[in-house]
Design a protein around this motif. Structure first.
Motif, PDB file in Angstrom:
ATOM      1  N   ILE A   6       3.067   6.126   4.324  1.00 16.41           N
ATOM      2  CA  ILE A   6       2.382   5.078   3.563  1.00 16.41           C
ATOM      3  C   ILE A   6       3.388   4.476   2.587  1.00 16.41           C
ATOM      4  CG2 ILE A   6       0.537   4.564   1.938  1.00 16.41           C
ATOM      5  CD1 ILE A   6      -1.076   6.791   3.227  1.00 16.41           C
ATOM      6  N   CYS A   7       3.597   3.167   2.680  1.00 15.34           N
ATOM      7  CA  CYS A   7       4.578   2.494   1.837  1.00 15.34           C
ATOM      8  C   CYS A   7       4.053   2.402   0.403  1.00 15.34           C
ATOM      9  CB  CYS A   7       4.934   1.125   2.411  1.00 15.34           C
ATOM     10  SG  CYS A   7       4.145  -0.267   1.600  1.00 15.34           S
ATOM     11  N   PRO A   8       4.919   2.111  -0.566  1.00 13.37           N
ATOM     12  CA  PRO A   8       4.482   2.068  -1.982  1.00 13.37           C
ATOM     13  C   PRO A   8       3.343   1.093  -2.221  1.00 13.37           C
ATOM     14  CG  PRO A   8       6.874   2.044  -1.849  1.00 13.37           C
ATOM     15  CD  PRO A   8       6.376   1.914  -0.442  1.00 13.37           C
ATOM     16  N   ASN A   9       3.169   0.110  -1.333  1.00 10.77           N
ATOM     17  CA  ASN A   9       2.085  -0.855  -1.509  1.00 10.77           C
ATOM     18  C   ASN A   9       0.882  -0.535  -0.632  1.00 10.77           C
ATOM     19  OD1 ASN A   9       3.401  -2.516  -3.443  1.00 10.77           O
ATOM     20  ND2 ASN A   9       4.719  -3.244  -1.808  1.00 10.77           N
ATOM     21  N   GLY A  10       0.884   0.651  -0.039  1.00 12.80           N
ATOM     22  CA  GLY A  10      -0.305   1.122   0.669  1.00 12.80           C
ATOM     23  C   GLY A  10      -0.367   0.789   2.141  1.00 12.80           C
ATOM     24  N   HIS A  11       0.703   0.196   2.723  1.00 15.20           N
ATOM     25  CA  HIS A  11       0.686  -0.102   4.157  1.00 15.20           C
ATOM     26  C   HIS A  11       0.910   1.181   4.952  1.00 15.20           C
ATOM     27  CE1 HIS A  11       2.072  -4.019   2.347  1.00 15.20           C
ATOM     28  NE2 HIS A  11       0.881  -4.277   2.857  1.00 15.20           N
ATOM     29  N   LYS A  12       0.088   1.388   5.964  1.00 21.56           N
ATOM     30  CA  LYS A  12       0.224   2.579   6.792  1.00 21.56           C
ATOM     31  C   LYS A  12       1.193   2.296   7.934  1.00 21.56           C
ATOM     32  CE  LYS A  12      -4.310   4.290   5.668  1.00 21.56           C
ATOM     33  NZ  LYS A  12      -5.694   3.930   5.955  1.00 21.56           N
ATOM     34  N   LEU A  25      12.437   0.251   5.700  1.00 22.42           N
ATOM     35  CA  LEU A  25      11.803  -0.883   5.037  1.00 22.42           C
ATOM     36  C   LEU A  25      10.435  -1.127   5.642  1.00 22.42           C
ATOM     37  CD1 LEU A  25      14.642  -3.557   4.665  1.00 22.42           C
ATOM     38  CD2 LEU A  25      13.760  -1.986   2.949  1.00 22.42           C
ATOM     39  N   CYS A  26       9.429  -1.333   4.788  1.00 26.55           N
ATOM     40  CA  CYS A  26       8.093  -1.671   5.275  1.00 26.55           C
ATOM     41  C   CYS A  26       8.154  -3.050   5.925  1.00 26.55           C
ATOM     42  CB  CYS A  26       7.096  -1.681   4.118  1.00 26.55           C
ATOM     43  SG  CYS A  26       5.476  -2.315   4.582  1.00 26.55           S
ATOM     44  N   PRO A  27       7.671  -3.225   7.175  1.00 31.64           N
ATOM     45  CA  PRO A  27       7.722  -4.527   7.849  1.00 31.64           C
ATOM     46  C   PRO A  27       6.786  -5.543   7.209  1.00 31.64           C
ATOM     47  CG  PRO A  27       6.448  -2.973   9.136  1.00 31.64           C
ATOM     48  CD  PRO A  27       7.021  -2.186   7.990  1.00 31.64           C
ATOM     49  N   THR A  28       5.814  -5.092   6.464  1.00 32.48           N
ATOM     50  CA  THR A  28       4.848  -6.007   5.860  1.00 32.48           C
ATOM     51  C   THR A  28       5.329  -6.546   4.519  1.00 32.48           C
ATOM     52  OG1 THR A  28       3.119  -4.733   6.936  1.00 32.48           O
ATOM     53  CG2 THR A  28       2.431  -6.255   5.207  1.00 32.48           C
ATOM     54  N   CYS A  29       5.834  -5.656   3.650  1.00 30.55           N
ATOM     55  CA  CYS A  29       6.187  -6.087   2.302  1.00 30.55           C
ATOM     56  C   CYS A  29       7.647  -5.823   1.971  1.00 30.55           C
ATOM     57  CB  CYS A  29       5.279  -5.408   1.279  1.00 30.55           C
ATOM     58  SG  CYS A  29       5.511  -3.612   1.229  1.00 30.55           S
ATOM     59  N   LYS A  30       8.400  -5.304   2.920  1.00 24.38           N
ATOM     60  CA  LYS A  30       9.842  -5.065   2.752  1.00 24.38           C
ATOM     61  C   LYS A  30      10.159  -4.056   1.659  1.00 24.38           C
ATOM     62  CE  LYS A  30      10.308  -8.281   5.816  1.00 24.38           C
ATOM     63  NZ  LYS A  30      10.231  -7.837   7.201  1.00 24.38           N
TER      64      LYS A  30
HETATM   65 ZN   LIG Z   1       4.317  -2.270   2.629  1.00 26.51          ZN
END
Ligand SMILES: [Zn+2]
Ligand SMILES: [Zn+2]
Length: 115
Positions: A6-12, A25-30
């Motif tokens: 789970i990324c720091p912004n909550g993306h799974k 790197l999270c693909p949604t929010c980098k």
């Molecule tokens: Zn994210």
């Protein structure tokens, strides 16, 4: 053979176990995401996804969006049914079907014009 993250912004996310203990790197929010190290027995063969690919939540979001569209269409349809229109047979203005006297030419309009 993937690790749920789970990324720091909550993306799974799900990442390959070869990235365990590393940073991606999270693909949604980098955002930078620390991939935890998992014990071998927690890894499952049937959940392989590409590194930091979209998680199952992306599909859920899409379904919600579809539902929003569908309910918006329902609302539109409900509005049309709630306020049906007919045209005055005398002056041909479009008026509400609930009105029996044309506001434009004051002609009495019978229900048969609904057809
Ligand atoms: Zn994210
Ligand atoms: Zn009229």
């Amino acid at each position: 053979m993937s690790i749920p993250v789970i990324c720091p912004n909550g993306h799974k996310l799900k990442v390959k176990d070869s990235f365990s203990g590393k940073i991606g790197l999270c693909p949604t929010c980098k955002a930078r995401v620390q991939v935890p190290q998992l014990p071998e027995e927690a890894l499952s063969e049937d959940a392989i996804m590409s590194f930091l690919g979209p998680g199952p939540e992306e599909d859920a979001k899409k379904r919600w969006a579809d539902n929003d569209l569908a309910s918006a269409a329902d609302d539109l349809w409900a509005q049309r049914r709630a306020a049906p229109k007919k045209s005055c047979h005398n002056c041909h203005s479009e008026i509400s079907a609930a009105i029996h006297i044309c506001p434009h030419c004051h002609t009495y309009i019978a229900e048969l014009s609904d057809f």
